[in-house]
Design a protein around this motif. Structure first.
Motif, mmCIF file in Angstrom:
data_model
loop_
_atom_site.group_PDB
_atom_site.id
_atom_site.type_symbol
_atom_site.label_atom_id
_atom_site.label_comp_id
_atom_site.label_asym_id
_atom_site.label_seq_id
_atom_site.Cartn_x
_atom_site.Cartn_y
_atom_site.Cartn_z
ATOM 1 N N ALA A 196 -28.284 40.973 -58.978
ATOM 2 C CA ALA A 196 -29.417 40.095 -58.672
ATOM 3 C C ALA A 196 -29.025 39.043 -57.640
ATOM 4 O O ALA A 196 -29.804 38.713 -56.733
ATOM 5 N N TRP B 42 -28.995 40.483 -54.104
ATOM 6 C CA TRP B 42 -30.355 40.561 -53.556
ATOM 7 C C TRP B 42 -30.883 39.167 -53.221
ATOM 8 O O TRP B 42 -31.570 38.978 -52.219
ATOM 9 N N ILE C 4 -37.123 38.205 -60.942
ATOM 10 C CA ILE C 4 -37.558 39.524 -60.452
ATOM 11 C C ILE C 4 -36.349 40.390 -60.133
ATOM 12 O O ILE C 4 -36.284 41.581 -60.516
ATOM 13 N N PHE C 5 -35.353 39.819 -59.456
ATOM 14 C CA PHE C 5 -34.161 40.587 -59.103
ATOM 15 C C PHE C 5 -33.365 40.973 -60.351
ATOM 16 O O PHE C 5 -32.798 42.073 -60.427
ATOM 17 N N ASN D 160 -34.620 41.629 -63.301
ATOM 18 C CA ASN D 160 -35.318 42.742 -63.948
ATOM 19 C C ASN D 160 -35.121 44.049 -63.195
ATOM 20 O O ASN D 160 -35.024 45.117 -63.815
ATOM 21 N N HIS D 161 -35.050 43.996 -61.880
ATOM 22 C CA HIS D 161 -34.738 45.209 -61.116
ATOM 23 C C HIS D 161 -33.325 45.692 -61.443
ATOM 24 O O HIS D 161 -33.101 46.905 -61.642
ATOM 25 N N THR E 92 -33.606 49.668 -60.740
ATOM 26 C CA THR E 92 -34.545 49.932 -59.654
ATOM 27 C C THR E 92 -34.229 49.049 -58.452
ATOM 28 O O THR E 92 -33.490 48.064 -58.564
ATOM 29 N N GLN E 93 -34.816 49.373 -57.313
ATOM 30 C CA GLN E 93 -34.578 48.654 -56.079
ATOM 31 C C GLN E 93 -35.777 47.764 -55.752
ATOM 32 O O GLN E 93 -36.923 48.222 -55.820
ATOM 33 N N PRO E 94 -35.548 46.503 -55.420
ATOM 34 C CA PRO E 94 -36.678 45.664 -54.979
ATOM 35 C C PRO E 94 -37.331 46.283 -53.751
ATOM 36 O O PRO E 94 -36.669 46.938 -52.942
ATOM 37 N N ASP E 95 -38.648 46.081 -53.632
ATOM 38 C CA ASP E 95 -39.300 46.612 -52.431
ATOM 39 C C ASP E 95 -39.013 45.707 -51.240
ATOM 40 O O ASP E 95 -38.470 44.607 -51.378
ATOM 41 N N GLN F 160 -40.113 42.037 -51.266
ATOM 42 C CA GLN F 160 -39.357 41.130 -52.131
ATOM 43 C C GLN F 160 -38.037 40.687 -51.501
ATOM 44 O O GLN F 160 -37.460 39.686 -51.906
#
Length: 455
Positions: A45, A48, A157-158, A160-161, A166-169, A172
């Motif tokens: 996180a 990101w 948000i990061f 939770n990804h 999963t990868q942030p879009d 984000q």
């Protein structure tokens, strides 16, 4: 390698930093969590986060001289964030119950040398019973309180990804701009220049007031020994209590913000006098955002100026008369743009100084210029932070101190729950003394509320 030139408040916040003097200027946001975040997920996180907020991974580089001799500085960050400097993990599940308190003190007192390490650090601690703490420590040069409040949901948000794999879009991961401080002002270059010169008048005006009525030196202003720990007593406020206070302030034709400021000033007067310190005149800096209202202005930076209410305590005595006087003064300061004039003059002056000379102004002042500091972000609540396997139950904030304001009050709001944060320097005031101040504060507010017919 990315770079970004310093702004005025970046330089001011760096100048207010001194390891030898015990001044870190690095607030800590403490997130109390139900659940235990895996360290690898927090690391991911953070990586990101440094894409969207690249200055989180930056160091400070002086331009044209040594760190002390330079006038100009830049933020400089690598393509790959130094995760080993950004993250720290402690497993306290089998440690004594006070281990997290000891860790908190260490984190609060930690000095971030911006010339060798980034201005952000996350410290994760696992606790018994599937609980944890996440300390988010940030140098104030990185960003102001509003910017950090806006960043925390992105961190969630990061997280939770990372937990979901999963990868942030792409949206984000778009870089949140670090906008120039002057971008917040709706002023032409000519208008800024006129206000800059008018700022000299603000300082002359203040000097004449001081000549006529010298500023009282409060107990917390007398010492320059800031070697002690950065400590905070957190006082939670129930929604009912907060609403009661709001209603009472409204009945007195005021608002909660200036009622709290008045209460802090009056309580300090009573508390000082109880210890034999006479108080006739007191002032306080109260943070004022320069971000424009009514239009989008996202900026991960510092955008602050200050109002300075100044109270003659030979004329005003309690919240009921101090609050309207503060409101009158702030309205008058806004009308003449006093906070902007001071900001623009200070900006011009500070940017001409070598860092060593700037620090002398902050740490070697022979007299008290400001008694108190008060900062209220209740109107900018931190939204609820959570995920499928974790949730933040509370957020506490601890703000370190610099001379000569050794006791500072900040007000925060997490998910509708308000907290009074009484920050203090342990080498200047004891926990018992600050607790006594809190009790005086609460007593003054209770008396005001009762007088306004509220229950």
């Amino acid at each position: 390698m990315g770079q970004l030139a310093f702004e005025y408040l970046d330089k001011a916040c760096l100048a207010a930093t001194s390891g030898p003097l015990g001044c870190s200027n690095a607030p800590t946001w403490e997130l109390m969590i139900d659940g235990q975040l895996p360290p690898d997920a927090v690391k991911q996180a953070l990586l990101w986060l440094c894409v969207a907020y690249p200055t989180c991974a930056a160091i400070v580089v002086p331009q044209g001289g040594t760190p002390d001799a330079a006038k100009n500085f830049v933020w400089s960050w690598p393509e790959k964030p130094p995760i080993e400097q950004l993250f720290e993990f402690h497993d306290l599940r089998n440690e004594p119950a006070n281990a997290v308190d000891d860790l908190r003190d260490v984190v609060h007192d930690r000095f971030l040398d911006l010339f060798s390490r980034p201005p952000l650090q996350l410290i994760l601690a696992w606790l018994p019973e599937n609980r944890s703490r996440l300390f988010v420590k940030q140098h104030h040069g990185l960003a102001d309180g509003r910017a950090m409040i806006e960043m925390l949901p992105d961190l969630a948000i990061f997280l939770n990804h990372a937990l979901a794999g999963t990868q942030p879009d792409a949206q984000q991961l778009v870089v949140i701009p670090r906008r120039h401080e002057l971008d917040a002002f709706d002023l032409t270059a000519g208008q800024r220049l006129l206000l800059l010169f008018a700022g000299i008048g603000e300082y002359v005006r203040s000097a004449f007031v001081t000549l006529r009525r010298p500023l009282s030196v409060l107990k917390q202003n007398a010492s320059l020994d800031y070697s002690g720990g950065n400590r905070t007593i957190h006082v939670p406020l129930s929604p009912l209590t907060l609403q009661t206070w709001k209603d009472a302030a409204k009945r007195a034709s005021g608002n909660l913000n200036w009622m709290m400021a008045a209460a802090f000033m009056v309580a300090n007067k009573r508390w000082n006098e109880a210890q034999g310190v006479p108080v006739t005149r007191m002032n306080a800096t109260t943070a004022a955002e320069t971000r424009p209202r009514g239009q989008p202005f996202r900026s991960f930076a510092n955008h602050l100026a200050f109002h300075i209410p100044d109270i003659d305590f030979t004329r005003f005595h309690a919240i009921a008369d101090v609050m309207p006087e503060i409101q009158r003064q702030v309205k008058e300061q806004n009308a003449r743009r006093a906070h902007l004039k001071r900001y623009l003059f200070e900006r011009w002056f500070a940017l001409t100084l070598k860092m060593v000379d700037f620090r002398k102004l902050l740490f070697a002042s022979p007299r008290t210029v400001v008694n108190l500091n008060f900062s209220n972000v209740l109107a900018i609540p931190i939204p609820r932070l959570h995920g499928p396997s974790w949730q933040v139950t509370d957020v506490r904030v601890s703000t370190p101190l610099i001379p000569r304001t050794a006791i500072v009050l900040t007000l925060t709001n997490y998910d509708g729950a308000a907290t009074l944060n009484f920050n203090y320097k342990a080498s200047v005031a004891t926990a018992a003394e600050v607790q006594a101040l809190i009790e005086v504060f609460q007593g003054e507010v209770a008396h005001f509320v009762a007088a306004q017919g509220a229950t």
